[in-house]
Design a protein around this motif. Structure first.
Motif, short mmCIF file in Angstrom:
data_model
loop_
_atom_site.label_atom_id
_atom_site.label_comp_id
_atom_site.label_asym_id
_atom_site.label_seq_id
_atom_site.Cartn_x
_atom_site.Cartn_y
_atom_site.Cartn_z
N ALA A 1 -7.18 3.63 0.08
CA ALA A 1 -8.16 3.25 1.10
C ALA A 1 -9.30 2.44 0.49
O ALA A 1 -9.74 1.43 1.06
N HIS A 2 -9.79 2.86 -0.68
CA HIS A 2 -10.87 2.13 -1.36
C HIS A 2 -10.41 0.73 -1.76
O HIS A 2 -11.11 -0.26 -1.52
N PRO B 1 -8.33 -6.48 -0.58
CA PRO B 1 -7.12 -6.59 0.24
C PRO B 1 -6.06 -7.52 -0.34
O PRO B 1 -4.89 -7.41 0.00
N ARG C 1 -16.71 -1.80 -9.60
CA ARG C 1 -16.31 -2.01 -8.21
C ARG C 1 -14.99 -1.32 -7.89
O ARG C 1 -14.70 -1.02 -6.74
N LYS D 1 -7.88 -0.99 -0.57
CA LYS D 1 -7.53 -1.76 0.63
C LYS D 1 -8.78 -2.36 1.27
O LYS D 1 -8.77 -3.50 1.72
N LYS D 2 -9.86 -1.59 1.26
CA LYS D 2 -11.11 -2.05 1.87
C LYS D 2 -11.77 -3.15 1.04
O LYS D 2 -12.24 -4.15 1.58
N HIS D 3 -11.82 -2.96 -0.28
CA HIS D 3 -12.57 -3.87 -1.14
C HIS D 3 -11.73 -4.98 -1.77
O HIS D 3 -12.28 -6.01 -2.17
N ARG E 1 -14.74 4.97 -7.57
CA ARG E 1 -15.23 5.69 -6.40
C ARG E 1 -16.75 5.86 -6.47
O ARG E 1 -17.29 6.35 -7.46
N TRP F 1 0.84 -1.21 0.00
CA TRP F 1 0.00 0.00 0.00
C TRP F 1 0.87 1.25 0.00
O TRP F 1 0.57 2.23 -0.68
#
Length: 134
Positions: A116-117, A123, A66, A119-121, A69, A4
């Motif tokens: 962040a997007h 990983p 997906r 990493k969340k969706h 944003r 990341w």
């Protein structure tokens, strides 16, 4: 170095880019500008198709959406709340000023928001093998 942090580092400067692999798709993140603002644009499998911006129930219709944003907007702004409350009632007025996802867009404001997007969706995404520095 963490993947990341590597992604953020490569997108730090204007024109920076990185290629990723996620869920069987090749993503290319490019930091660009349009003369007024700087943003990170996400290309899925080498292209952007604005058909992918459609959503139903807050979720993207196309699987490529997906990676983009979610754009949230309310039907009315909060400055109209008093008039909406008088006309429609409190419960309906609250629903009308609550932001909902209306589309997904390929641009993120910063590299941090992009990471962040993802990493969340996603990983388990990977930096493309030929992109990794020796």
């Amino acid at each position: 170095m963490d993947k990341w942090k590597t992604i953020k580092e490569r997108l730090r400067h204007l024109g920076g880019s990185v290629e990723l692999l996620a869920d069987g798709h090749k993503l290319q993140l490019v930091k660009a500008h349009n003369g007024k603002r700087i943003f990170v644009r996400v290309f899925v499998d080498g292209s952007i198709d604005f058909e992918w911006t459609k959503t139903e129930g807050g979720k993207p219709v196309h699987p490529e959406g997906r990676f983009w944003r979610p754009m949230k907007r309310a039907a009315y702004s909060k400055k109209h709340y008093a008039a909406l409350k008088r006309g429609w009632g409190k419960k309906e007025a609250d629903r009308m000023i609550t932001p909902r996802v209306i589309a997904v867009v390929p641009d993120f404001g910063t590299e941090g928001a992009t990471v962040a997007h993802l990493k969340k969706h996603f990983p388990d995404l990977e930096i493309k093998a030929d992109e990794v520095a020796p």
